[in-house]
Design a protein around this motif. Structure first.
Motif, PDB file in Angstrom:
ATOM      1  N   SER A 166      -5.177  -4.242   7.838  1.00  0.00           N
ATOM      2  CA  SER A 166      -5.265  -3.628   6.539  1.00  0.00           C
ATOM      3  C   SER A 166      -6.223  -4.504   5.514  1.00  0.00           C
ATOM      4  O   SER A 166      -6.894  -3.634   4.743  1.00  0.00           O
ATOM      5  N   GLU A 167      -5.874  -5.733   5.639  1.00  0.00           N
ATOM      6  CA  GLU A 167      -6.683  -6.348   4.709  1.00  0.00           C
ATOM      7  C   GLU A 167      -8.212  -6.640   4.948  1.00  0.00           C
ATOM      8  O   GLU A 167      -8.898  -6.448   3.887  1.00  0.00           O
ATOM      9  N   GLU A 168      -8.637  -6.547   6.149  1.00  0.00           N
ATOM     10  CA  GLU A 168      -9.994  -6.504   6.674  1.00  0.00           C
ATOM     11  C   GLU A 168     -10.535  -5.268   6.979  1.00  0.00           C
ATOM     12  O   GLU A 168     -11.777  -5.194   6.554  1.00  0.00           O
ATOM     13  N   PHE A 169      -9.740  -4.223   7.268  1.00  0.00           N
ATOM     14  CA  PHE A 169     -10.105  -2.900   7.373  1.00  0.00           C
ATOM     15  C   PHE A 169      -9.415  -1.713   6.642  1.00  0.00           C
ATOM     16  O   PHE A 169      -8.761  -0.924   7.519  1.00  0.00           O
ATOM     17  N   CYS A 221      -5.930   3.544   6.749  1.00  0.00           N
ATOM     18  CA  CYS A 221      -5.182   4.595   5.519  1.00  0.00           C
ATOM     19  C   CYS A 221      -4.669   5.955   6.366  1.00  0.00           C
ATOM     20  O   CYS A 221      -3.546   6.203   6.072  1.00  0.00           O
ATOM     21  N   PHE A 222      -5.503   6.616   7.185  1.00  0.00           N
ATOM     22  CA  PHE A 222      -5.259   7.724   7.685  1.00  0.00           C
ATOM     23  C   PHE A 222      -3.935   7.654   8.469  1.00  0.00           C
ATOM     24  O   PHE A 222      -2.930   8.477   8.519  1.00  0.00           O
ATOM     25  N   PRO A 223      -3.849   6.547   9.665  1.00  0.00           N
ATOM     26  CA  PRO A 223      -2.697   6.500  10.704  1.00  0.00           C
ATOM     27  C   PRO A 223      -1.450   6.086   9.836  1.00  0.00           C
ATOM     28  O   PRO A 223      -0.581   6.617   9.991  1.00  0.00           O
ATOM     29  N   PHE A 224      -1.545   5.307   8.455  1.00  0.00           N
ATOM     30  CA  PHE A 224      -0.534   5.026   7.864  1.00  0.00           C
ATOM     31  C   PHE A 224      -0.062   6.393   7.148  1.00  0.00           C
ATOM     32  O   PHE A 224       1.341   6.594   6.867  1.00  0.00           O
ATOM     33  N   GLN A 253       4.408  -3.251   1.047  1.00  0.00           N
ATOM     34  CA  GLN A 253       3.361  -4.124   1.263  1.00  0.00           C
ATOM     35  C   GLN A 253       1.930  -3.548   1.679  1.00  0.00           C
ATOM     36  O   GLN A 253       0.883  -3.849   1.293  1.00  0.00           O
ATOM     37  N   LEU A 254       2.183  -2.805   2.648  1.00  0.00           N
ATOM     38  CA  LEU A 254       0.887  -1.955   3.188  1.00  0.00           C
ATOM     39  C   LEU A 254       0.592  -0.885   2.249  1.00  0.00           C
ATOM     40  O   LEU A 254      -0.594  -0.832   1.764  1.00  0.00           O
ATOM     41  N   LYS A 255       1.446  -0.335   1.514  1.00  0.00           N
ATOM     42  CA  LYS A 255       0.803   0.564   0.446  1.00  0.00           C
ATOM     43  C   LYS A 255       0.234   0.008  -0.685  1.00  0.00           C
ATOM     44  O   LYS A 255      -0.609   0.470  -1.074  1.00  0.00           O
ATOM     45  N   ASP A 256       0.745  -1.201  -1.033  1.00  0.00           N
ATOM     46  CA  ASP A 256       0.171  -2.231  -2.225  1.00  0.00           C
ATOM     47  C   ASP A 256      -1.548  -2.479  -1.896  1.00  0.00           C
ATOM     48  O   ASP A 256      -2.307  -2.400  -2.387  1.00  0.00           O
ATOM     49  N   ILE A 257      -1.533  -2.768  -0.622  1.00  0.00           N
ATOM     50  CA  ILE A 257      -3.039  -3.158  -0.043  1.00  0.00           C
ATOM     51  C   ILE A 257      -3.885  -1.896  -0.055  1.00  0.00           C
ATOM     52  O   ILE A 257      -5.151  -2.170  -0.325  1.00  0.00           O
ATOM     53  N   LEU A 258      -3.134  -0.890   0.417  1.00  0.00           N
ATOM     54  CA  LEU A 258      -3.981   0.484   0.708  1.00  0.00           C
ATOM     55  C   LEU A 258      -4.276   0.993  -0.817  1.00  0.00           C
ATOM     56  O   LEU A 258      -5.187   2.017  -0.663  1.00  0.00           O
ATOM     57  N   LYS A 259      -3.772   0.783  -1.763  1.00  0.00           N
ATOM     58  CA  LYS A 259      -3.997   1.317  -2.902  1.00  0.00           C
ATOM     59  C   LYS A 259      -5.376   1.247  -3.310  1.00  0.00           C
ATOM     60  O   LYS A 259      -6.244   2.045  -4.217  1.00  0.00           O
ATOM     61  N   SER A 260      -5.742   0.040  -3.284  1.00  0.00           N
ATOM     62  CA  SER A 260      -7.524  -0.114  -3.491  1.00  0.00           C
ATOM     63  C   SER A 260      -8.424   0.823  -2.951  1.00  0.00           C
ATOM     64  O   SER A 260      -9.686   0.968  -3.317  1.00  0.00           O
ATOM     65  N   THR A 261      -7.930   1.353  -1.751  1.00  0.00           N
ATOM     66  CA  THR A 261      -8.913   2.302  -1.160  1.00  0.00           C
ATOM     67  C   THR A 261      -9.041   3.836  -1.928  1.00  0.00           C
ATOM     68  O   THR A 261     -10.072   4.427  -1.736  1.00  0.00           O
TER      69      THR A 261
END
Length: 417
Positions: A341-344, A349-352, A376-384
């Motif tokens: 998730s940090e790199e891509f 996003c969609f599968p999560f 932690q995943l949610k926090d990383i994906l907020k930027s998208t």
């Protein structure tokens, strides 16, 4: 040469024409023989002509073998025999063995496993031809590694037959362990370093051990890094095959410690194959997850080995990895998902979003750790901005459907409490 998947008629036409041309050249040179020319012909041209024809015929044989045309393979090898090669050619010997193996296996009829003992006998006879074994020992390491892989397949095929015989197991056992066939089995036991088996279960365990030792030796003998990694993947596939036999309940072939060792071999070699992008390695990732579910104690070992695998290798399996994030095994796949998730982030996003709605954590031993990974995943994906996008998209839904979804979620929470 033509390509391996080209028509064998095309192969035969081209190779035959080239061999005929070599024969014509040889005839022309012989027609102009004098004392000097005769020496040149015998010491230089004749060996060169044989080598040229052998090269062409071997190429056609390999193409026929890849296409599964055993008749053409046999025909090509017969033509090679007529060339009268004086020295031992490892590739030729290997093709003869492989043809015999394919021929025997092609005759196995699952509906008539009563004939399993005769098939096994044929495999043992081919494997333990003493002259052939002595020749193999003189070959370069590259070819000895190939022969070890092939012998491992011989052993695995025998065990596969033994684990499927079921009701006729006793009959097969009596036939195989009779004095007539005992010589070949004794040789196997000697090579493996075990006692001669007295029943079918001991024979199966002996063959499994022999197959494993041959594959390990094939790995150590292979000095070329790329092909060594392929051989390691074959070793992993062998170990996985044995574990599946165990899981099926048809045979008890391993002790508990051996099972753990086999699982470690599968995990380490598959992940190493993924590191080097070996074809077929990434397709075995779901099997690794399954092994970790069977034995949670291997999660630490898995995390050590998976650290060096490139993140992009996991993209095709994101839905499967996301689906287990709320389970105990999620503690092993969670770090992988964080890396990816940090790199891509856009890919994750969609599968999560799909999987996170279904997380209940009831199968997790330490659910709090799983929840931390999800946050932690949610926090990383907020930027998208994906979360905001889906939120705004949901506002376009019909109000009655929004109410219905809310009632269903509320009902689940009420029933839990």
């Amino acid at each position: 040469f033509p390509r391996n998947n080209d028509s064998l008629d095309l192969w035969d036409d081209i190779i035959s024409a080239r061999c005929t041309l070599v024969d014509h050249l040889q005839t022309m040179i012989k027609s102009q023989v004098n004392d000097i020319n005769d020496i040149v012909t015998k010491t230089y041209f004749e060996p060169l002509a044989k080598k040229e024809k052998l090269c062409h015929m071997l190429a056609m044989t390999k193409a026929a073998l890849k296409q599964g045309n055993l008749g053409m393979v046999s025909h090509a090898l017969t033509r090679i025999s007529s060339i009268k090669i004086e020295e031992n050619v490892p590739e030729l010997e290997y093709l003869f063995w492989k043809l015999e193996y394919k021929r025997i296996v092609s005759q196995i009829d699952p509906r008539q496993l009563q004939d399993g003992s005769s098939t096994i006998t044929n495999l043992i006879l081919v494997m333990h031809n003493s002259k052939g074994q002595r020749r193999i020992e003189t070959f370069p390491l590259k070819w000895r590694s190939k022969f070890d892989c092939l012998q491992s397949r011989f052993y695995d095929t025998i065990v596969d037959i033994l684990t499927q015989t079921g009701e006729v197991c006793l009959e097969v056992s009596e036939d195989l362990l009779s004095p007539e066939h005992r010589k070949g089995i004794t040789r196997i036991a000697k090579n493996v370093g075990c006692e001669v088996p007295t029943n079918i279960e001991e024979l199966s365990k002996l063959l499994v051990k022999g197959s494993f030792l041959h594959m390990k030796r094939a790995v150590t003998e292979n000095e070329i890094k790329e092909t060594q990694n392929k051989t390691k993947l074959r070793l992993a596939e062998h170990c996985d095959r044995v574990l599946r036999w165990e899981e099926s309940g048809k045979a008890c072939l391993l002790q508990n410690d051996d099972k753990v060792e086999y699982m470690k071999v599968v995990i380490s070699n598959v992940l190493e194959g993924m590191c080097h992008n070996i074809q077929g390695s990434s397709e075995l990732l779901p099997r690794l997850i399954q092994l970790l579910e069977m034995n949670n104690s291997l999660m630490k070992y898995f995390l050590e080995k998976v650290a060096s695998v490139p993140n992009w290798m996991f993209i095709q399996w994101l839905p499967q990895l996301m689906a287990v994030l709320d389970k105990t095994i999620g503690l092993a796949v969670g770090p992988i998902l964080l890396r990816v998730s940090e790199e891509f982030p856009n890919v994750v996003c969609f599968p999560f979003a799909i999987s996170s709605e279904q997380y209940i954590y009831k199968d997790a031993i330490e659910p709090e750790k799983n929840r931390i990974l999800v946050e932690q995943l949610k926090d990383i994906l907020k930027s998208t901005g994906f979360g905001e996008f889906t939120k705004e998209l949901s506002r376009l839904t019909e109000p009655q459907h929004v109410l219905k979804d809310w009632i269903e979620r509320a009902e689940v929470k009420i029933l839990k409490n």
